[in-house]
Design an enzyme around this catalytic site. Sequence first.
Site, PDB file in Angstrom:
ATOM      1  N   CYS A 156       0.820  -1.224   0.000  1.00  0.00           N
ATOM      2  CA  CYS A 156       0.000   0.000   0.000  1.00  0.00           C
ATOM      3  C   CYS A 156       0.849   1.269   0.000  1.00  0.00           C
ATOM      4  CB  CYS A 156      -0.933   0.018   1.195  1.00  0.00           C
ATOM      5  SG  CYS A 156      -2.243  -1.195   1.027  1.00  0.00           S
TER       6      CYS A 156
HETATM    7  N1  COA Z   1     -20.199  -9.019   8.689  1.00  0.00           N
HETATM    8  C1  COA Z   1     -20.664  -9.096   9.948  1.00  0.00           C
HETATM    9  N2  COA Z   1     -19.846  -9.282  11.014  1.00  0.00           N
HETATM   10  C2  COA Z   1     -18.528  -9.426  10.789  1.00  0.00           C
HETATM   11  C3  COA Z   1     -17.992  -9.366   9.483  1.00  0.00           C
HETATM   12  C4  COA Z   1     -18.880  -9.157   8.407  1.00  0.00           C
HETATM   13  N3  COA Z   1     -18.443  -9.069   7.142  1.00  0.00           N
HETATM   14  N4  COA Z   1     -16.661  -9.529   9.563  1.00  0.00           N
HETATM   15  C5  COA Z   1     -16.353  -9.703  10.855  1.00  0.00           C
HETATM   16  N5  COA Z   1     -17.486  -9.635  11.603  1.00  0.00           N
HETATM   17  C6  COA Z   1     -17.605  -9.787  13.060  1.00  0.00           C
HETATM   18  C7  COA Z   1     -16.475 -10.587  13.647  1.00  0.00           C
HETATM   19  O1  COA Z   1     -16.746 -11.954  13.558  1.00  0.00           O
HETATM   20  C8  COA Z   1     -16.445 -10.088  15.059  1.00  0.00           C
HETATM   21  O2  COA Z   1     -17.457 -10.713  15.797  1.00  0.00           O
HETATM   22  P1  COA Z   1     -17.232 -11.105  17.351  1.00  0.00           P
HETATM   23  O3  COA Z   1     -17.030  -9.784  18.055  1.00  0.00           O
HETATM   24  O4  COA Z   1     -18.519 -11.783  17.708  1.00  0.00           O
HETATM   25  O5  COA Z   1     -16.026 -11.967  17.386  1.00  0.00           O
HETATM   26  C9  COA Z   1     -16.834  -8.618  14.946  1.00  0.00           C
HETATM   27  O6  COA Z   1     -17.522  -8.505  13.684  1.00  0.00           O
HETATM   28  C10 COA Z   1     -15.652  -7.664  14.954  1.00  0.00           C
HETATM   29  O7  COA Z   1     -14.687  -8.116  14.006  1.00  0.00           O
HETATM   30  P2  COA Z   1     -13.274  -7.396  13.821  1.00  0.00           P
HETATM   31  O8  COA Z   1     -12.533  -8.091  12.736  1.00  0.00           O
HETATM   32  O9  COA Z   1     -12.625  -7.265  15.155  1.00  0.00           O
HETATM   33  O10 COA Z   1     -13.779  -5.967  13.305  1.00  0.00           O
HETATM   34  P3  COA Z   1     -13.039  -4.590  13.296  1.00  0.00           P
HETATM   35  O11 COA Z   1     -13.858  -3.611  14.018  1.00  0.00           O
HETATM   36  O12 COA Z   1     -11.596  -4.689  13.667  1.00  0.00           O
HETATM   37  O13 COA Z   1     -13.133  -4.200  11.741  1.00  0.00           O
HETATM   38  C11 COA Z   1     -11.665  -4.079   9.825  1.00  0.00           C
HETATM   39  C12 COA Z   1     -12.474  -4.980  10.771  1.00  0.00           C
HETATM   40  C13 COA Z   1     -10.915  -4.949   8.833  1.00  0.00           C
HETATM   41  C14 COA Z   1     -12.649  -3.157   9.098  1.00  0.00           C
HETATM   42  C15 COA Z   1     -10.674  -3.212  10.663  1.00  0.00           C
HETATM   43  O14 COA Z   1     -10.024  -4.015  11.615  1.00  0.00           O
HETATM   44  C16 COA Z   1      -9.641  -2.493   9.827  1.00  0.00           C
HETATM   45  O15 COA Z   1      -9.953  -1.784   8.896  1.00  0.00           O
HETATM   46  N6  COA Z   1      -8.345  -2.622  10.224  1.00  0.00           N
HETATM   47  C17 COA Z   1      -7.261  -1.924   9.589  1.00  0.00           C
HETATM   48  C18 COA Z   1      -6.900  -2.585   8.335  1.00  0.00           C
HETATM   49  C19 COA Z   1      -5.823  -1.890   7.566  1.00  0.00           C
HETATM   50  O16 COA Z   1      -5.536  -0.741   7.738  1.00  0.00           O
HETATM   51  N7  COA Z   1      -5.240  -2.610   6.693  1.00  0.00           N
HETATM   52  C20 COA Z   1      -4.285  -2.103   5.815  1.00  0.00           C
HETATM   53  C21 COA Z   1      -4.443  -2.987   4.645  1.00  0.00           C
HETATM   54  S1  COA Z   1      -3.958  -2.244   3.223  1.00  0.00           S
END
Ligand code: COA
Length: 380
Positions: A156
């Site tokens: 990225c």
């Molecule tokens: N739909 C519904 N629920 C979902 C889901 C979906 N598509 N994906 C995950 N969940 C659930 C999980 O199972 C989890 O449930 P639980 O609390 O019962 O275990 C809950 O939602 C939270 O999941 P989590 O993965 O911890 O969510 P988050 O708030 O961290 O959001 C991202 C996920 C990926 C959006 C976030 O972590 C993010 O953007 N991180 C930074 C990524 C980044 O900068 N990457 C650089 C890459 S270029």
Amino acid sequence: MSAAVIRATGLWTPPESIDNEALVASFNTWVDRDNAQHAAAIAAGEREPLAHSSVEFIEKASGIRSRYVIDREGILDPERMTPNIPARPDDALSVQAEIALKACQDALRLAAREPGQVDGVIVAASNLQRAYPAVAIELQAALGIEGFAFDMNVACSSATFAIQVAADMIAMGHARAILVANPEICSAHLNWRDRDSHFIFGDVATAILLEREDLGDEGWRILGSRLQTRFSNNIRNNFGFLNRAHDPVDGRRDALAGRPGDDRLFVQQGRKVFREVVPMVSELIVSHLSDLGLRPETLRRIWLHQANAHMNLLIARKVFGREAGGEDAPSILDRYANTSSAGSIIAFHLHSADLAPGDRGVLCSFGAGYSAGTVFIEKR
Ligand code: COA
């Protein structure tokens, strides 16, 4: 030594897009079919049922509402869930060179420059469609540019790293002007069957024309650039030329949902990335700002990598030392989703025309590696 400026940027956006509603409907159809197919194993407690995705979760957790893609149909087909981008004959322009060409032509048009005024081409992207010949050399030929071209990949952060490389080469007298292209076909490295990440990415191409300062009056002076990397496995893709020399490794996050070969696609521990990258990037911007002798109130705008709306609000607050967002740190995530290295360049391209001469801002990328880059600029 002659300083380099950013003369113009260019953007190519695919005509097709997928909103969260369509994406989730397709994903949930696949989940229902998969659960029905494994109903006996689920009933026997040998297998966990797959869970539905939700539009509400995606928008709340990431800020993403829609994404542009090269092929909508293949992604939304629950039997396929992969873009259909047919292979082309070796003597036809490859798809990655083609979309890079469109973004480069846009940048050249906006800068009122001809290919003959450019000496170098860098294709900087998270994924390159082949090992060689370099996509950049193919793009160079399509543009009709004499000189040199090469590919580079810093995930990225590819765009900011390439800006520094190009600016240094221009300053050292190796080129009058260099085109940097970021053709990101993220839909082809995304695991559309992975609930945790299936909503994250979109496709796009951006371009940046860097040129020797004395060759024109327009554009943005580069006040300073800084690159940083720190090893982490929290964003990883094991695709590579050694894949054929060993068996696929089982899906790593969830042994039940994972399929052999899943690790050859994008895999991340999103929560950890969020927690670790926000302080790393905030500190990078704040320390670079201070080392340049600038104060936060002298910054008009920050064009951040577009991965998560909450991350960007936190980083903006740390940098400005106050509540910040909106005009301070424009977001394009709602329409484009994460477009890897192109994200901060799209934000800049679409949200910089209103700045006046003397206004300052910073382009900042971050992502896998970990890698991060800052480029402080001032409107001429
Ligand atoms: N739909 C519904 N629920 C979902 C889901 C979906 N598509 N994906 C995950 N969940 C659930 C999980 O199972 C989890 O449930 P639980 O609390 O019962 O275990 C809950 O939602 C939270 O999941 P989590 O993965 O911890 O969510 P988050 O708030 O961290 O959001 C991202 C996920 C990926 C959006 C976030 O972590 C993010 O953007 N991180 C930074 C990524 C980044 O900068 N990457 C650089 C890459 S270029």
